[in-house]
Design a protein around this motif. Structure first.
Motif, short mmCIF file in Angstrom:
data_model
loop_
_atom_site.label_atom_id
_atom_site.label_comp_id
_atom_site.label_asym_id
_atom_site.label_seq_id
_atom_site.Cartn_x
_atom_site.Cartn_y
_atom_site.Cartn_z
N UNK A 143 0.84 -1.19 0.00
CA UNK A 143 0.00 0.00 0.00
C UNK A 143 0.88 1.24 0.00
N UNK B 253 -23.38 -6.76 -6.39
CA UNK B 253 -22.17 -6.23 -7.01
C UNK B 253 -22.21 -4.71 -7.10
N UNK B 254 -23.40 -4.15 -7.39
CA UNK B 254 -23.53 -2.68 -7.45
C UNK B 254 -23.40 -2.08 -6.06
N UNK C 261 -21.48 -3.13 -3.68
CA UNK C 261 -20.05 -3.04 -3.37
C UNK C 261 -19.40 -1.93 -4.20
N UNK C 262 -19.80 -1.85 -5.47
CA UNK C 262 -19.21 -0.83 -6.35
C UNK C 262 -19.48 0.58 -5.81
N UNK D 1 -17.47 1.23 -2.70
CA UNK D 1 -16.07 1.51 -3.05
C UNK D 1 -15.88 2.97 -3.44
N UNK E 165 -16.08 5.21 -0.51
CA UNK E 165 -14.85 5.15 0.30
C UNK E 165 -13.71 5.92 -0.35
N UNK E 166 -13.60 5.82 -1.68
CA UNK E 166 -12.59 6.63 -2.38
C UNK E 166 -12.77 8.10 -2.05
N UNK F 278 -12.23 6.14 -12.65
CA UNK F 278 -13.04 4.92 -12.57
C UNK F 278 -14.49 5.24 -12.22
N UNK G 115 -16.19 6.34 -15.34
CA UNK G 115 -16.38 5.20 -16.24
C UNK G 115 -17.55 4.34 -15.77
N UNK G 116 -17.57 4.06 -14.48
CA UNK G 116 -18.65 3.26 -13.89
C UNK G 116 -20.00 3.91 -14.16
N UNK H 247 -21.06 4.15 -17.99
CA UNK H 247 -21.53 2.87 -18.52
C UNK H 247 -22.98 2.60 -18.11
N UNK H 248 -23.26 2.87 -16.83
CA UNK H 248 -24.64 2.65 -16.37
C UNK H 248 -25.60 3.65 -17.01
#
Lengths: 316, 97
Positions: A38, A87-88, A90-91, A94, A97-98, A197, A200-201, A204-205
């Motif tokens: 890290x 899955x969404x 968690x996405x 994430x 959290x970023x 990211x 991009x995420x 796409x959606x």
């Protein structure tokens, strides 16, 4: 900075952390399951304040960028357990959290530049300055744009909000890598990969929903209609932003207008939708940067701050 | 209008770690298509800095051995110790071993 926020978040030396060298979970570097190596984005960065920038103004500028990330992060966290798919879920967590990580670095920078901006707490309080800023300011002291605080809405609104805010933030962070404040430049450099990211995420959606079913397209169109009035604020410069930009440490929001609309045109094109025009007349703007917020902001802060405020001397 | 499936297809996920030489199976997930599966895999299986490369494959594209055939498939190799090179004693004079 006397307190390094990342040491707590990542710190391989942090006792009891799952990344501890002696932990059962790691130890064999070749093991695939948990990552290693890290990096501290502020390692080796000069933290002295740059010349020519008023420290109080730099602090306020950092609060603006930090509050955008903090408040959007809190909104996105609300999707935990509510997203359409695991899955969404968690996405989105994430991404939240970023943004929380970016907020933490930016609020810590604000506190280092101008300790006067940090709310007073009892002397016995162990709360670090960036937490004091996050949890002990009232809504009038928050500098985030309204698009970050707007109510959660449905998944279409979450995606639309993220397309808009990440396109804008990515353009800002991209330029901030050249900031005369080395800390701000390092935070921006770390943030660019993250927000790339996120964009991009979300894009796409956005295209998927627009070209999906009649229902998904209808919901997306209604999300655009609800959120679009909050877009002009993104490009309306506050005096602080103008002055910090002139001093070489910041970016004037109007400067990224063409870049952002260029990106949005591509996304809307791919989605087969027409991008509404951005009304840049002064009366069309919200004033989140001045601390003027909506009712939704108060409720968001109440939920986010209640535990910290109940225990100002608590140790976690 | 295209037919809307109630459930996204299942994908198996393989991740190669920073120092790993090969992709290792780490789990499975649901996604609407291949591109989404790669992104879901990134979000679900590499969020702790685990990987530098991801493979995904639709679970229904994998042909697997059947548990019913376990004995005829694998038991015969259980007692063939002479198939290991270490079974053989090499004379001291053999080079490059």
């Amino acid at each position: 900075m006397s307190h390094d926020p990342l040491a707590d978040v990542i710190g391989p030396d942090d006792p009891g952390s799952p990344y501890d060298a002696d932990s059962l979970l790691i130890g064999d570097d070749a093991h695939w399951a948990f990552g290693t190596d890290f990096e501290d984005p502020l390692a080796g960065v000069d933290t002295t304040l740059p010349d020519g920038v008023d420290p109080a103004e730099l602090a306020e500028y950092c609060l603006m960028l930090g509050d955008d990330a903090l408040v959007l992060s809190q909104r996105l966290s609300e999707w935990c357990s509510r997203a359409p798919d695991l899955e969404e879920d968690v996405a989105l967590a994430n991404i939240a959290l970023d943004l929380l990580g970016q907020a933490r670095l930016l609020l810590a920078r604000a506190a280092a530049a101008d300790p006067g901006c940090v709310p007073d707490l009892p002397p016995s309080s162990p709360v670090p300055p960036e937490d004091a800023l996050a949890f002990f300011r009232d809504d009038r002291e928050f500098r985030n744009v309204h698009l970050a605080e707007a109510p959660r809405g449905d998944f279409g609104e979450a995606v639309t909000r993220l397309v808009l805010l990440s396109s804008w933030r990515l353009a800002l962070l991209g330029r901030l890598r050249e900031s005369s404040d080395p800390v701000l430049a390092a935070i921006a450099a770390k943030g660019v990969a993250e927000v790339t990211y996120h964009r991009d995420y979300a894009a796409r959606w956005f295209v998927t929903l627009a070209r999906g079913t009649d229902e998904s397209r209808r919901r997306l169109a209604s999300a655009i209609a609800v959120l679009w009035p909050l877009v002009p604020e993104l490009f309306a410069a506050h005096d602080i932003e103008v002055r910090v930009a002139e001093a070489g440490a910041g970016v004037e929001p109007a400067a990224v207008l063409d870049e952002v609309t260029g990106v949005l045109d591509q996304v809307f094109d791919a989605a087969g939708l027409e991008r509404p025009a951005i009304d840049l007349r002064p009366h069309a703007r919200q004033r989140g940067r001045d601390g003027v917020h909506t009712e939704a902001m108060g409720l968001l802060l109440a939920e986010m701050q209640v535990v910290a405020r109940a225990h100002p001397t608590g140790v976690w | 209008m295209t037919v809307v499936e109630a459930e996204w297809p299942l994908y198996e996920v393989f991740v190669r770690g920073k120092r790993g030489l090969n992709h290792v199976h780490v789990g499975s997930l649901h996604a609407a298509d291949d591109a989404m599966a790669v992104r879901h895999a990134r979000d679900v299986y590499t969020r702790r800095n685990e990987g530098v490369s991801i493979w995904v494959v639709r679970a229904d594209a994998i042909t697997a051995s059947s548990p019913d055939e376990k004995d005829p498939m694998f038991a015969p190799s259980g007692d063939k110790v002479y198939r290991h090179p270490t079974f053989y004693t090499l004379p001291d004079g053999v080079p490059h071993m």
